[in-house]
Design a protein around this motif. Sequence first.
Motif, PDB file in Angstrom:
ATOM      1  N   GLU A 106      47.533  36.487  43.858  1.00 20.01           N
ATOM      2  CA  GLU A 106      46.820  37.473  43.992  1.00 20.01           C
ATOM      3  C   GLU A 106      47.318  38.788  43.101  1.00 20.01           C
ATOM      4  N   ILE A 107      48.456  39.333  44.191  1.00 17.01           N
ATOM      5  CA  ILE A 107      48.691  40.231  42.836  1.00 17.01           C
ATOM      6  C   ILE A 107      49.479  39.636  41.082  1.00 17.01           C
ATOM      7  N   ILE A 108      49.874  38.456  41.462  1.00 19.35           N
ATOM      8  CA  ILE A 108      50.549  37.888  39.917  1.00 19.35           C
ATOM      9  C   ILE A 108      49.710  37.957  39.546  1.00 19.35           C
ATOM     10  N   LEU A 109      48.098  37.347  39.368  1.00 18.52           N
ATOM     11  CA  LEU A 109      47.117  37.509  38.695  1.00 18.52           C
ATOM     12  C   LEU A 109      46.386  38.855  38.031  1.00 18.52           C
ATOM     13  N   ALA A 110      46.521  39.249  38.875  1.00 15.17           N
ATOM     14  CA  ALA A 110      46.221  40.837  38.488  1.00 15.17           C
ATOM     15  C   ALA A 110      47.366  41.277  37.463  1.00 15.17           C
ATOM     16  N   PHE A 128      42.748  31.483  47.808  1.00 16.37           N
ATOM     17  CA  PHE A 128      41.817  32.307  47.081  1.00 16.37           C
ATOM     18  C   PHE A 128      41.165  31.702  46.446  1.00 16.37           C
ATOM     19  N   ASP A 129      39.049  31.434  46.067  1.00 13.78           N
ATOM     20  CA  ASP A 129      38.811  31.193  44.460  1.00 13.78           C
ATOM     21  C   ASP A 129      39.500  32.441  43.540  1.00 13.78           C
ATOM     22  N   PRO A 130      39.887  31.537  42.651  1.00 12.74           N
ATOM     23  CA  PRO A 130      40.978  32.177  40.821  1.00 12.74           C
ATOM     24  C   PRO A 130      39.775  32.446  40.343  1.00 12.74           C
ATOM     25  N   ARG A 131      39.473  31.652  40.607  1.00 13.41           N
ATOM     26  CA  ARG A 131      38.182  31.869  39.127  1.00 13.41           C
ATOM     27  C   ARG A 131      37.710  33.949  38.695  1.00 13.41           C
ATOM     28  N   ILE A 166      46.516  27.401  36.173  1.00 11.56           N
ATOM     29  CA  ILE A 166      47.603  26.959  37.661  1.00 11.56           C
ATOM     30  C   ILE A 166      47.516  25.882  38.076  1.00 11.56           C
ATOM     31  N   ILE A 167      49.037  26.123  38.914  1.00 11.61           N
ATOM     32  CA  ILE A 167      49.620  24.680  39.042  1.00 11.61           C
ATOM     33  C   ILE A 167      49.351  24.699  41.049  1.00 11.61           C
ATOM     34  N   PRO A 168      48.548  23.685  41.177  1.00 11.01           N
ATOM     35  CA  PRO A 168      48.263  23.565  42.565  1.00 11.01           C
ATOM     36  C   PRO A 168      49.243  23.190  43.092  1.00 11.01           C
ATOM     37  N   THR A 169      49.790  23.416  44.611  1.00  9.87           N
ATOM     38  CA  THR A 169      50.906  23.292  45.377  1.00  9.87           C
ATOM     39  C   THR A 169      50.266  21.917  46.895  1.00  9.87           C
ATOM     40  N   LEU A 170      49.015  22.421  46.564  1.00  9.11           N
ATOM     41  CA  LEU A 170      48.385  22.106  48.129  1.00  9.11           C
ATOM     42  C   LEU A 170      48.782  22.053  49.209  1.00  9.11           C
ATOM     43  N   CYS A 171      50.994  22.123  49.372  1.00  6.92           N
ATOM     44  CA  CYS A 171      50.971  22.014  50.160  1.00  6.92           C
ATOM     45  C   CYS A 171      51.626  24.086  51.020  1.00  6.92           C
ATOM     46  N   ASP A 172      51.504  24.707  51.633  1.00  2.30           N
ATOM     47  CA  ASP A 172      51.737  25.879  51.965  1.00  2.30           C
ATOM     48  C   ASP A 172      53.572  26.269  50.923  1.00  2.30           C
ATOM     49  N   ILE A 173      53.955  27.368  50.407  1.00  2.00           N
ATOM     50  CA  ILE A 173      55.119  28.289  49.804  1.00  2.00           C
ATOM     51  C   ILE A 173      55.461  27.746  51.341  1.00  2.00           C
ATOM     52  N   GLU A 174      55.943  27.798  51.902  1.00  2.00           N
ATOM     53  CA  GLU A 174      57.037  28.428  53.401  1.00  2.00           C
ATOM     54  C   GLU A 174      57.974  27.258  53.286  1.00  2.00           C
ATOM     55  N   GLY A 175      58.553  27.534  52.808  1.00  2.00           N
ATOM     56  CA  GLY A 175      59.932  26.329  53.292  1.00  2.00           C
ATOM     57  C   GLY A 175      60.635  25.117  52.300  1.00  2.00           C
ATOM     58  N   PHE A 190      32.414  29.518  21.956  1.00  2.00           N
ATOM     59  CA  PHE A 190      31.939  29.784  23.154  1.00  2.00           C
ATOM     60  C   PHE A 190      30.917  29.211  23.814  1.00  2.00           C
ATOM     61  N   HIS A 191      31.096  28.882  25.706  1.00  2.00           N
ATOM     62  CA  HIS A 191      30.068  27.823  26.304  1.00  2.00           C
ATOM     63  C   HIS A 191      29.642  29.481  27.127  1.00  2.00           C
ATOM     64  N   ALA A 192      28.523  29.363  27.275  1.00  2.00           N
ATOM     65  CA  ALA A 192      27.728  30.564  27.683  1.00  2.00           C
ATOM     66  C   ALA A 192      27.165  30.259  28.942  1.00  2.00           C
ATOM     67  N   ASN A 193      28.152  30.250  29.965  1.00  2.00           N
ATOM     68  CA  ASN A 193      28.335  29.833  31.121  1.00  2.00           C
ATOM     69  C   ASN A 193      29.154  30.282  32.442  1.00  2.00           C
ATOM     70  N   GLY A 194      29.370  29.697  32.771  1.00  2.00           N
ATOM     71  CA  GLY A 194      30.946  29.370  33.583  1.00  2.00           C
ATOM     72  C   GLY A 194      31.071  31.480  33.257  1.00  2.00           C
ATOM     73  N   TYR A 195      32.760  30.787  32.992  1.00  2.00           N
ATOM     74  CA  TYR A 195      33.421  31.788  31.826  1.00  2.00           C
ATOM     75  C   TYR A 195      33.443  32.282  30.449  1.00  2.00           C
ATOM     76  N   GLY A 196      33.250  31.235  30.148  1.00  2.00           N
ATOM     77  CA  GLY A 196      32.964  31.643  28.669  1.00  2.00           C
ATOM     78  C   GLY A 196      32.282  33.058  27.875  1.00  2.00           C
ATOM     79  N   GLY A 197      31.490  33.661  28.139  1.00  2.00           N
ATOM     80  CA  GLY A 197      30.933  34.677  27.649  1.00  2.00           C
ATOM     81  C   GLY A 197      32.156  35.910  28.034  1.00  2.00           C
ATOM     82  N   ALA A 198      32.780  35.239  29.714  1.00  2.00           N
ATOM     83  CA  ALA A 198      34.064  36.621  29.564  1.00  2.00           C
ATOM     84  C   ALA A 198      34.913  36.783  28.742  1.00  2.00           C
TER      85      ALA A 198
END
Length: 376
Positions: A85-89, A108-111, A121-130, A192-200
Amino acid sequence: MARVLLIGTFETKKAELDYLASALKDHGLEVSTLDVSLANNGVIWSGVEKLSQMAAKAEAAAAHITEQSAECAVAIGVGGGTGGEIILAAMKGLPSVYPKILITTLAFDPRPALADTSITIIPTLCDIEGLNTYLKQVFENAAAGVAGLAKRRAIPASGRACIAITTLGATGIAGAEVARILDRTGHEATVFHANGYGGAAFTRFIEEGHAQGVIDLNVHELGRLRLAGVHVPMDTRFSAAHDLPRVVLPGALNFIGLGAIDTVPDAYKARPHYRHTAQFTHIKLTPDEMADQAEALAAELNAARAPCHVILPMGGFSHEDRPGGAIEDPALRRVAAETLEASAKTYTTQRIDHHINTSDCAEVAVAALLERMLHG
């Protein structure tokens, strides 16, 4: 040698970040690092305190990232819930086309954060714990991708005036036709697609100064924001273009876009509606809702500081608002037209007989914009 900015919580993810740094260096890249650790020194903060610390860290990191972006070809972060969350912000303030990547567990939901940023976004699927074999492969894949991004070609400006267009499946024919006509007249269309996040994304595109004019063909997000309440907040969706010549059409103003049919409340299903896809159901507005929506749109457009012209295609506002269509309603169109006409102060209006998805409508819209770009 290209330089990469590597961002993460080195306090908790040092081994993982060091591995990624090594993988990046193996591709001939230099690596600068930015630590966004909260450094709470074992203190357990309250929720309010933690959120405050996260916001402060993100703000400080954002300033550093902006400074480094001129020297670094790519920014890449690694983070779980808090760190992600910090990095995204922190990355959010970088230019929309600047390469920026987050490797994350998706805790978290990154949308909402991705709405106007083009962060990959590159999902790791596994946790980043070691470190483990699986996570190492994710880092190796990411490093190879970053190496390719570092060698990317910069696309020079076309030299043509850029026109930002909004559209949607319900007005897709219109959007394509407007883009074709603009290309024929020597302009560059960005759609731009006027739905989802296209408007943003449309809003940020304008705020970054990429557009010289706007054809806001589809205003569907107004209903998603005000009636459905299911959209990412976009406070400047209808105000960002106030200083640009603009043509606005009530595309898709006649329905509310809700989710899959089995999630739609019975009260809405009792209205005329249709399943646009398996994920979206379009519900026809009531006359009162249409009047309210048109008034809200008029209030936004009346704040325009540049020429703004509203075209009202009385043959239909969307692909199912036509003879035999699932939500056809000429009376509803008249409510919208009368409200927008009566409320006009700083914008002008024009009724046409055509359906929005016709070449005639597209020709009228483009001609109206080019006239206002030329003469103001």
